[in-house]
Design a protein around this motif. Structure first.
Motif, short mmCIF file in Angstrom:
data_model
loop_
_atom_site.label_atom_id
_atom_site.label_comp_id
_atom_site.label_asym_id
_atom_site.label_seq_id
_atom_site.Cartn_x
_atom_site.Cartn_y
_atom_site.Cartn_z
N THR A 77 0.83 -1.21 0.00
CA THR A 77 0.00 0.00 0.00
C THR A 77 0.86 1.25 0.00
N GLU A 78 1.98 1.19 0.72
CA GLU A 78 2.81 2.38 0.86
C GLU A 78 3.92 2.46 -0.18
N ARG A 79 4.17 1.37 -0.86
CA ARG A 79 5.23 1.34 -1.87
C ARG A 79 6.59 1.67 -1.29
N ARG A 80 6.77 1.35 -0.03
CA ARG A 80 8.07 1.60 0.59
C ARG A 80 8.44 0.42 1.47
N PRO A 81 9.71 0.25 1.76
CA PRO A 81 10.12 -0.91 2.55
C PRO A 81 9.82 -0.75 4.03
N HIS A 82 9.45 -1.85 4.66
CA HIS A 82 9.29 -1.84 6.12
C HIS A 82 10.09 -3.01 6.70
N LEU A 83 10.23 -2.97 8.01
CA LEU A 83 11.11 -3.93 8.67
C LEU A 83 10.51 -5.33 8.73
N ALA A 84 11.24 -6.30 8.19
CA ALA A 84 10.86 -7.70 8.29
C ALA A 84 12.05 -8.46 8.86
N GLY A 85 12.02 -9.77 8.78
CA GLY A 85 13.10 -10.56 9.35
C GLY A 85 12.84 -10.84 10.82
N VAL A 86 13.85 -11.37 11.48
CA VAL A 86 13.71 -11.74 12.90
C VAL A 86 13.27 -10.54 13.74
#
Lengths: 237, 237
Positions: free
Chosen positions: B182-191
């Motif tokens: 929706t935002e077309r931007r990266p967000h924090l994933a992973g552990v």
DNA sequence: CGCACGGTTCGGCGGGCGCCGAAGTGTGTC
DNA sequence: GACACACTTCGGCGCCCGCCGAACCGTGCG
């Protein structure tokens, strides 16, 4: 859900483009980052030219390939690094099972070992060479892998000192991990990986072997890598 | 090439699993990280139970889903975070075209806006909430996005101080970028992204809305996020 | 010019696959 | 024990799609 299901058809269509063995073979071949003619791909995939022409039409229409017509030739290459990343990711997910059945013939085995020693992966270095460079950068505190995957300030300085310009292009990340399918470990991709690879080829640190994706480190390259990254040349042979 | 072409069949087979609209809908639904029954998925996808049963068989055989049988129910969920990442990546690649045709009905629109405000993406936070957290971490020097995507030492300290344990599991990276659709931007994933999301739900910073993936920030959550990350609560409403 | 050659279009063939409904199996409930 | 219910198996239908060879364009070359 709502808008999410609007994605299912799109996802299925995109996956459908990759879901054919012939098209998959084309995309994997194009991972070398260069442009191939339709005929080359047809021969490579072992199908009639007419068949491959249709496949190219779909891949181009689907936005996975970019085409460039020159005279009576139709050159195609991967549309951009996002596509390359997608194919790489998908391929690396498959690698576990593919790793089971490995080299058979002698030629395949020797070509395979050249590929394992060093090769390009779209536009960056992979194989043992790629891993060695990535590990060296990490060991020298230039690249951080323990908390994600990013260059450090010292890393930025290193690229600058080496005369490798890192120009940000669009939304492509500066550093990104790409899973190596022979080594099963991540190596440096992204803008920095591409710049480093380009620099290595431009300055003769390494040269391509034949028409394949395999690359070989030159004596000059051994000196440079040894001096700049403390890489033991023996480990690259 | 050599061993590379051994990958084409595997890649095509994997892609083939995703290349069906019904299966794609299932995988997207399962991105909520929870286990669904076969019947729920059949209703969701709008096909007969028998049809969906066959699809599940293929997805499980292909290693994309894990199943768990309880009584007369068959629960399935995504096999692991690698699969979730794959589906996310593929979906985000499609997003551009899907973004064109957005909400139509009022209910879809309001549900959509709840999803846009905050939701879970497999096991981490996404939507405006996810972006806000990611941006806040970056602004405070806890997360580095300019040279890749990794936590800083200060970032490790922050997680520790917040009482969020980051235990490395297998080969999953500590921090990874996930492109928000929706935002077309990266967000924090992973552990780290998963641990943060789990912590947020466990401590009541946010709660799930209904049975959907949407989440809502609680007053307590607003206080915590404001204090710990200097996030303006208004931006989350 | 004419020929060779790369690429494309078209028709037709065959296989694979998603779909359903009906019948079957096992589980939980009354 | 009978019934409801979740899921599976099976047979059959129809569509889609990849494949080829033949005919067709256009470019480049002698």
């Amino acid at each position: 859900m709502t808008e999410k299901e609007a994605e299912a058809p799109g996802l299925a269509r995109l996956a459908g483009l990759l879901a054919d063995e012939t098209r998959a073979a084309c995309l994997l071949a194009l991972l070398d980052g260069r442009a191939w003619t339709a005929g080359e791909l047809a021969r490579h995939a072992g199908v009639a030219a007419s068949t491959l022409s249709e496949h190219l039409g779909k891949l181009v229409a689907g936005g996975l390939l970019a085409e460039e017509r020159q005279g009576r030739h139709r050159y195609v290459r991967l549309a951009d690094d996002r596509v390359a990343q997608l194919v790489e990711d998908l391929a690396s997910q498959v690698a576990p099972e593919a790793a089971a059945r490995r080299p058979r013939t002698l030629r395949a085995s020797s070509a395979g070992s050249a590929m394992a020693r060093g090769r390009t992966c779209y536009d960056h270095l992979a194989g043992r060479l790629g891993i060695a460079v990535t590990d060296a950068l990490t060991g020298l505190g230039l690249l951080r892998q323990d908390t994600g995957f990013a260059l450090t300030d010292a890393g930025l300085g290193w690229f600058d000192a080496a005369g490798i310009r890192l120009r940000p292009t669009g939304r492509r990340p500066l550093a990104r991990a790409c899973l190596d399918w022979t080594e099963r470990r991540p190596h440096l991709a992204g803008v920095a990986g591409a710049a480093l690879c380009r620099h290595a080829l431009d300055t003769g640190w390494c040269v391509r072997i034949g028409s394949e994706r395999a690359v070989k480190v030159t004596p000059a390259g051994e000196d440079a890598l040894s001096e700049l990254l403390r890489i033991d040349p023996v480990s690259l042979r």
